[in-house]
Design a protein around this motif. Structure first.
Motif, PDB file in Angstrom:
ATOM      1  N   ALA A 135       0.839  -1.195   0.000  1.00 50.70           N
ATOM      2  CA  ALA A 135       0.000   0.000   0.000  1.00 50.70           C
ATOM      3  C   ALA A 135       0.875   1.247   0.000  1.00 50.70           C
ATOM      4  O   ALA A 135       1.843   1.332   0.758  1.00 50.70           O
ATOM      5  CB  ALA A 135      -0.917   0.000   1.225  1.00 50.70           C
ATOM      6  N   LEU A 183       1.230   4.995   0.936  1.00 46.45           N
ATOM      7  CA  LEU A 183       0.587   5.881   1.906  1.00 46.45           C
ATOM      8  C   LEU A 183       1.245   7.251   1.929  1.00 46.45           C
ATOM      9  O   LEU A 183       2.453   7.363   2.134  1.00 46.45           O
ATOM     10  CB  LEU A 183       0.676   5.281   3.321  1.00 46.45           C
ATOM     11  N   HIS A 224      -3.543   4.332  -1.097  1.00 48.17           N
ATOM     12  CA  HIS A 224      -4.036   4.291   0.278  1.00 48.17           C
ATOM     13  C   HIS A 224      -5.556   4.257   0.374  1.00 48.17           C
ATOM     14  O   HIS A 224      -6.116   3.747   1.355  1.00 48.17           O
ATOM     15  CB  HIS A 224      -3.508   5.500   1.054  1.00 48.17           C
ATOM     16  N   ALA A 240      -5.899  -1.738   0.686  1.00 53.82           N
ATOM     17  CA  ALA A 240      -4.778  -1.186   1.448  1.00 53.82           C
ATOM     18  C   ALA A 240      -4.884  -1.532   2.932  1.00 53.82           C
ATOM     19  O   ALA A 240      -3.864  -1.701   3.604  1.00 53.82           O
ATOM     20  CB  ALA A 240      -4.722   0.325   1.263  1.00 53.82           C
ATOM     21  N   ALA A 283       3.750  -1.269   3.776  1.00 51.91           N
ATOM     22  CA  ALA A 283       3.379   0.129   3.559  1.00 51.91           C
ATOM     23  C   ALA A 283       4.597   0.865   3.005  1.00 51.91           C
ATOM     24  O   ALA A 283       5.631   0.923   3.668  1.00 51.91           O
ATOM     25  CB  ALA A 283       2.913   0.775   4.850  1.00 51.91           C
ATOM     26  N   CYS A 341       5.876   4.504   2.069  1.00 53.38           N
ATOM     27  CA  CYS A 341       5.357   5.755   2.621  1.00 53.38           C
ATOM     28  C   CYS A 341       6.198   6.978   2.290  1.00 53.38           C
ATOM     29  O   CYS A 341       7.412   6.896   2.118  1.00 53.38           O
ATOM     30  CB  CYS A 341       5.307   5.672   4.155  1.00 53.38           C
ATOM     31  N   PRO A 343       3.078   9.637   5.795  1.00 53.75           N
ATOM     32  CA  PRO A 343       1.813   8.889   5.888  1.00 53.75           C
ATOM     33  C   PRO A 343       0.875   9.514   6.918  1.00 53.75           C
ATOM     34  O   PRO A 343       1.308  10.169   7.865  1.00 53.75           O
ATOM     35  CB  PRO A 343       2.274   7.502   6.351  1.00 53.75           C
TER      36      PRO A 343
END
Length: 310
Positions: free
Chosen positions: A7, A9, A34, A39, A45, A47, A50
């Motif tokens: 995901a 973010l 996201h 997600a 993650a 990022c 985030p």
């Protein structure tokens, strides 16, 4: 068997261009933004800045990966899960940063800041050309990037000094170690370059006291982290002439708001966090490779020491 999900973010940066980059490096992964329902169940993650608390609400999360060299915007999350945190280390990042800093030093050394002011007034004035050895450049932070910057400036003939918590040996460069040596380092510096990591000790280090210790009229090139800078102190130092000029590439709030007073401060060049940027392909490859290593149970690359902050 469900595909491993990565995901992306961020609350301030459009990361959509990285979807294709990660998929090209590892087609076996599901890469989602996201706001995609998938997600919430991601194992990884990736990022930049985030949303606070977002990762604490991801029960399957196994790895957090910055998409840049910096991780301070991730570590600032008070609800950050205690999971491995990795960052991107671009082999070309140090070169790009050195190019930017070298431009900044030459901008001030060759008096191009004054040339631009004179151009706006239609005023013709030629300046004496000083030898670079007469200009002392102080580099704060001597990691991989800071060391490259210091060495490149020295090769151009500048007098270079460096300050770090534990500086690595750099032949021909005067080194200052630890907080006790900061004052002596600053007092002899004509152009101050900030390349520090962001830690509890370095947050707000570019402040009125630091500027007051520099040579009168010294210049600042700030390419470290936004939170190093106390913006009101920078504005005051430029207005009083304590600082003769500054280039700032990073700020406590980014993007810099359109109504921020820094846009119009005399003798300040504002650049949009562009000193050196990893390519999408490099980011995608390094994130993908670390996820592959995670799934194989192999040691991860570029793991962050959370206690130190880098």
């Amino acid at each position: 068997m469900r595909m491993t999900t990565i995901a992306l973010l961020s609350q301030s940066y459009d990361m959509s261009h990285l979807v294709a980059s990660i998929r090209r490096a590892a087609p076996e992964f599901d890469v989602v933004m996201h706001d995609d329902p998938r997600a919430a169940h991601a194992e990884v993650a990736a990022c930049w800045d985030p949303p606070r608390g977002a990762m604490a609400r991801m029960p399957n999360l196994r790895l957090i990966h910055s998409i840049a060299a910096g991780v301070d915007n991730i570590l600032s999350d008070p609800a950050l899960p205690a999971l491995p945190l990795c960052r991107v280390v671009d082999p070309q990042h140090a070169r790009g940063m050195s190019e930017f800093v070298t431009w900044g030093v030459l901008h001030f050394h060759r008096r191009l800041d004054r040339v631009l002011v004179n151009q706006a007034r239609g005023h013709w004035e030629r300046f004496d050309q000083a030898h670079p050895a007469m200009c002392t450049v102080g580099v704060m932070g001597l990691g991989e990037i800071g060391s490259r910057v210091a060495n490149d400036l020295q090769r151009l003939g500048f007098t270079v000094r460096g300050w770090a918590r534990r500086p690595r040996p750099l032949p021909g460069i005067e080194l200052f170690e630890g907080a006790g040596a900061l004052q002596a380092f600053l007092e002899g510096t004509d152009v101050l370059v900030c390349l520090l990591p962001l830690t509890g000790e370095t947050r707000g280090i570019l402040n009125a006291r630091t500027f007051a210790l520099l040579k009168p009229g010294a210049k600042l090139i700030h390419v470290g982290r936004g939170e190093h800078l106390v913006t009101a102190d920078l504005t005051d130092a430029l207005a009083s002439g304590r600082l003769g000029g500054a280039i700032a590439d990073v700020f406590p709030v980014e993007p810099l708001p359109v109504d921020d007073a820094l846009w119009n401060v005399p003798n300040l060049i504002v650049t949009p966090h562009m000193a050196s940027v990893a390519s999408s392909e490099t980011i995608g490859l390094q994130v993908a490779q670390n996820v592959q290593r995670l799934l194989r149970g192999e040691p991860l690359h570029n793991v962050v020491d959370v206690r130190r902050g880098y």
